[in-house]
Design an enzyme around this catalytic site. Structure first.
Site, PDB file in Angstrom:
ATOM      1  N   ASP A  30       0.868  -1.188   0.000  1.00 28.76           N
ATOM      2  CA  ASP A  30       0.000   0.000   0.000  1.00 28.76           C
ATOM      3  C   ASP A  30       0.905   1.238   0.000  1.00 28.76           C
ATOM      4  OD1 ASP A  30      -2.828   0.995   2.084  1.00 28.76           O
ATOM      5  OD2 ASP A  30      -1.603   2.191   0.719  1.00 28.76           O
ATOM      6  N   CYS A  63      26.419   6.170   9.374  1.00 26.59           N
ATOM      7  CA  CYS A  63      25.892   7.477   8.938  1.00 26.59           C
ATOM      8  C   CYS A  63      26.449   8.643   9.749  1.00 26.59           C
ATOM      9  CB  CYS A  63      24.369   7.471   9.020  1.00 26.59           C
ATOM     10  SG  CYS A  63      23.630   6.113   8.103  1.00 26.59           S
ATOM     11  N   ASN A  66      17.587   7.770   1.763  1.00 24.17           N
ATOM     12  CA  ASN A  66      18.659   7.804   2.750  1.00 24.17           C
ATOM     13  C   ASN A  66      19.994   8.062   2.051  1.00 24.17           C
ATOM     14  OD1 ASN A  66      20.210   7.580   5.030  1.00 24.17           O
ATOM     15  ND2 ASN A  66      19.622   5.473   5.527  1.00 24.17           N
ATOM     16  N   GLU A  70      29.888   5.608   4.219  1.00 30.86           N
ATOM     17  CA  GLU A  70      29.653   4.217   4.597  1.00 30.86           C
ATOM     18  C   GLU A  70      29.885   3.335   3.392  1.00 30.86           C
ATOM     19  OE1 GLU A  70      27.338   0.485   4.871  1.00 30.86           O
ATOM     20  OE2 GLU A  70      27.293   2.045   3.381  1.00 30.86           O
ATOM     21  N   HIS A  96      19.325  13.043  11.764  1.00 34.90           N
ATOM     22  CA  HIS A  96      19.664  12.066  10.731  1.00 34.90           C
ATOM     23  C   HIS A  96      18.359  11.401  10.277  1.00 34.90           C
ATOM     24  CE1 HIS A  96      21.136   8.717   8.563  1.00 34.90           C
ATOM     25  NE2 HIS A  96      20.786   7.832   9.483  1.00 34.90           N
TER      26      HIS A  96
END
Ligand code: COA
Length: 391
Positions: free
Chosen positions: A33, A115, A280, A83, A237
């Site tokens: 959904d 991060c 991200n 990273e 973050h």
């Protein structure tokens, strides 16, 4: 502190990828959904790198406008945080340094802690500038967030680089002492050297993040930090934008405040616009939150902003910055909108193909198709060496 040199972020610029996958395409593919993506995690689309893009091309593209505006005469240090490192030994920053044409009399290093790395880079940069206020440090945070196909993390993927020029008498944000710090050995997100997609225990990472918010704030307060109501906005973050809301709700709760949703939206709302459409970007994420706030908010001159940097594993830091009067004259709002709008939408099949792309490891000559239009590209892999080109 009175009499001390003000040090902080003098310029801030970001870049992202050539392609974008709307979450509607992912939802159509896996039957989710769309409300779960748009409302539940707060994501609209994710940046998808072409085969000839990586953290170096994005990092150089983010930093190039900064060099064009300020030159490089005062830059003696480049710190690249990531990273999604491309080499176990050589710093990606050295490639960025080369693509930008920076002088050889420069120190360059790469930092890693999931991060969080860019915040360590920023703090180290501030220390260097305090030692010699004539110097500036180029901090580059560049990451491609990658999880396995069909995994819960897939919908939170993204990619971007943020570049910051750190110096004395900054034009954007004066970074303050103290910082609140927190480290805990947890396995909420990690990536063994033999994998290019991260492993994550999603619910554990949310719990660990929330604990880190509470503990950094406690340390910040014990070290004489500002009161909660001194802050106009909070940049968290954002592994997914709803995490910022969870984090701020957690902070208010731990301080004994009511979790008034309108108040949370006021403190967080302006910080999520870029992350919602880029996805991200690991090390860059909190600084994209800052860019989103500065680009999107009414005049914040003289106001105090809180920044919470979290890197799974985990290390976190809370610190404050004061927005410098006149900062709006130095923003890159149009360039940032252009970086987002220029991305070309891909369908699920194309996204999947790009997601699964990897170079052979035989040391042969493996040119990449020229499919991007940014200022820098990864031309290929030749004899195990990455070859970059400037357009
Ligand atoms: N409409 C609106 N909201 C919906 C929905 C729908 N149809 N379906 C689900 N949701 C909501 C859920 O209620 C939940 O909200 P809540 O967290 O406020 O309760 C949210 O969407 C996510 O649903 P959930 O079932 O928890 O998703 P998931 O099991 O797929 O996992 C993550 C979500 C974030 C844990 C997962 O994407 C992940 O592992 N991400 C990578 C790691 C990460 O980002 N960690 C963060 C800290 S660094």
């Amino acid at each position: 502190m009175a009499g001390e040199t003000a040090v902080g972020i003098h310029d801030l610029s970001f870049a992202t990828t050539e392609f974008v996958l709307p979450h509607t395409a992912l939802a159509d593919h896996n039957g989710t959904d769309i409300g779960k993506y748009h409302l539940g995690i707060g994501q609209r689309s994710m940046s998808v790198p072409g085969a000839d893009e990586d953290i170096v091309t994005m990092g150089a593209a983010a930093a190039a406008p900064i060099i064009a505006r300020h030159g490089f005469d005062r830059i003696r240090t480049v710190v690249l945080a990531t990273e999604s490192s491309i080499d176990q030994a050589k710093s990606a920053g050295v490639y960025v340094h080369s693509l930008l044409g920076l002088p050889s009399a420069t120190r360059v290093v790469e930092l890693k802690q999931a991060c969080y790395g860019a915040t360590a880079a920023l703090q180290f940069a501030i220390g260097l500038v305090h030692r010699d206020p004539a110097q500036q440090v180029l901090v580059v945070a560049s990451d491609i967030s990658k999880y396995d196909l069909e995994s819960p993390g897939e919908a939170t993927q993204g990619a971007a680089a943020a570049a910051m020029l750190v110096g004395s008498d900054p034009a954007l944000l004066r970074v303050e002492e103290p910082s609140g710090l927190f480290t805990a050995d947890v396995m909420d997100f990690w990536r063994p050297n033999y994998r290019d997609a991260a492993l994550v225990d999603g619910q554990e990472s949310i719990t660990a993040y929330l604990q880190a918010v509470e503990c950094t704030w406690k340390d910040y307060t014990e070290r004489g930090g500002r009161a909660l109501d001194a802050f106009s906005a909070f940049c968290y973050h954002q592994p997914f934008t709803k995490m910022a809301y969870k984090a701020h709700r957690g902070l208010l709760n731990s301080c004994g405040y009511d979790t008034d949703e309108a108040e949370i939206a006021r403190a967080i709302g302006r910080t999520t616009a870029y992350n919602a459409v880029l996805g991200n970007s690991y090390t860059a994420s909190v600084y994209l939150g800052l860019a989103s706030l500065l680009d999107g908010a009414d005049d914040l001159a003289g106001q105090c902003v809180g920044l919470l940097s979290y890197g799974s594993g985990s290390v976190a830091e809370f610190f404050a910055g004061t927005v410098v009067p006149g900062y709006r004259d130095h923003l890159r709002t149009a360039g940032h909108r252009e970086a987002i709008d220029r991305r070309k939408p891909v369908d699920y099949a194309r996204y999947r193909e790009l997601h699964e792309h990897s170079f052979p490891t035989d040391g042969g000559d493996h040119p990449t198709p020229s499919e991007t239009t940014g200022p820098f590209r990864l031309a290929g892999l030749r004899g195990h060496k990455r070859v970059y080109e400037e357009r």
